[in-house]
Design an enzyme around this catalytic site. Structure first.
Site, short mmCIF file in Angstrom:
data_model
loop_
_atom_site.label_atom_id
_atom_site.label_comp_id
_atom_site.label_asym_id
_atom_site.label_seq_id
_atom_site.Cartn_x
_atom_site.Cartn_y
_atom_site.Cartn_z
CG ASN A 9 42.91 -35.45 41.89
OD1 ASN A 9 43.94 -35.14 42.46
ND2 ASN A 9 42.87 -36.31 40.89
CE LYS A 11 43.25 -34.81 37.78
NZ LYS A 11 42.88 -35.20 36.41
CG HIS A 96 43.62 -40.36 39.15
ND1 HIS A 96 44.04 -40.09 37.87
CD2 HIS A 96 42.57 -39.55 39.40
CE1 HIS A 96 43.27 -39.12 37.37
NE2 HIS A 96 42.37 -38.78 38.27
CD GLU A 98 45.64 -37.50 35.82
OE1 GLU A 98 44.83 -36.83 35.17
OE2 GLU A 98 46.02 -37.18 36.97
CD GLU A 168 38.64 -39.98 38.17
OE1 GLU A 168 38.38 -38.84 38.49
OE2 GLU A 168 39.79 -40.41 38.01
N GLY A 174 39.46 -34.40 31.67
CA GLY A 174 40.19 -33.26 31.10
C GLY A 174 40.01 -33.10 29.61
CB SER A 214 34.70 -33.31 31.78
OG SER A 214 35.98 -33.53 31.24
#
Length: 252
Positions: A9, A11, A96, A98, A168, A174, A214
């Site tokens: 991904n 991003k 996702h 985000e 996730e 991250g 991660s």
């Protein structure tokens, strides 16, 4: 046998020229040293058509990072599932964390996106996962269950079979924190059990559940060795060929 998948991904990273260069580099590396799993790269919208020209989709699948919850029309700046499909993409990431957090995508909106993606022949990588507060309150199971019920458990069995689930833990995206292989396996097994409750054991056994959060070459072998972890959805480590290939090679 359910599919093992490593998906990148990207991003909001890499301009068009950089993205095409990385896709070419990955394609060459994987054509020379065949992967032991399915590989997908999910790129920004503007990269899709150009990247589709430089990869062999027998080696690397192509996906978008999102699509609109409307079919077409006066929605300035949006990109429809049909448009995504027309670039040559086969996959789309939906749900996702985000998108849920920054762009306020609700389970209802995601339900619409999933239906439109499937209608246009895209396979969906559907993301679920809990925040640190939810994990500390031991609510991770009810969170992931609600996310599945809210957006994909309405699907027919035939359509659900086109869904790849990506778990996730939001607290590990991250941040450099990773769920231990045991923590990840525990929740992956739970996710598979609720898919079995809904669609039956055969469907659950065929559903690929990826770990995202991660994941890197150093911890991928331990994660991928677990029976209910079928690969990874990779963020930062998918932006360099060597890093991404290091994770893909964990399946060897």
């Amino acid at each position: 046998m359910r599919k093992k998948i490593v998906a990148g991904n990207w991003k909001m990273n890499l301009n068009l020229q950089e993205g095409v260069a990385l896709a070419k580099e990955l394609n060459e590396a994987l054509a020379a040293d065949k992967p032991n799993c399915g590989v997908v790269i999910c790129t920004p919208f503007i990269h899709l058509a150009s990247v589709a020209q430089v990869i062999n989709q027998d080696v690397i699948g192509l996906g978008a990072e999102n699509c609109a919850d409307k079919e077409k029309g006066a929605f300035t700046g949006e990109v429809s599932a049909e448009m995504v499909k027309s670039t040559g993409a086969q996959y789309v990431i939906l749900g996702h964390s985000e998108r849920r957090e920054y762009y306020k995508e609700t389970p209802e909106i995601l339900k619409e996106k999933v239906l439109l993606a499937l209608k246009n022949g895209l396979k969906v990588i559907f993301c679920i996962g809990e925040t640190l507060e939810e994990r500390e309150a031991n609510k991770q199971n009810e969170v992931v269950k609600a996310e599945l019920e809210g957006s994909v458990f309405n699907l027919s069995e035939e359509d659900f079979r086109k869904i790849v689930i990506a778990y996730e833990p939001i607290w590990a995206i991250g941040t450099g924190k990773t769920a231990t292989a045991e923590q990840a396996e525990e929740i992956h097994a739970y996710i598979r059990s609720i898919v079995a409750d809904k669609y039956g054991k055969a469907v659950a056994e065929d559903t690929s559940i990826l770990y995202g959060g991660s994941c890197k070459a150093s911890n991928a072998p331990e994660l991928f060795a677990k029976p209910d972890i079928d690969g990874g959805l990779i963020g930062g480590a998918s932006l360099k060929c060597a890093d991404f290939k290091g994770i893909i090679d964990a399946w060897k």
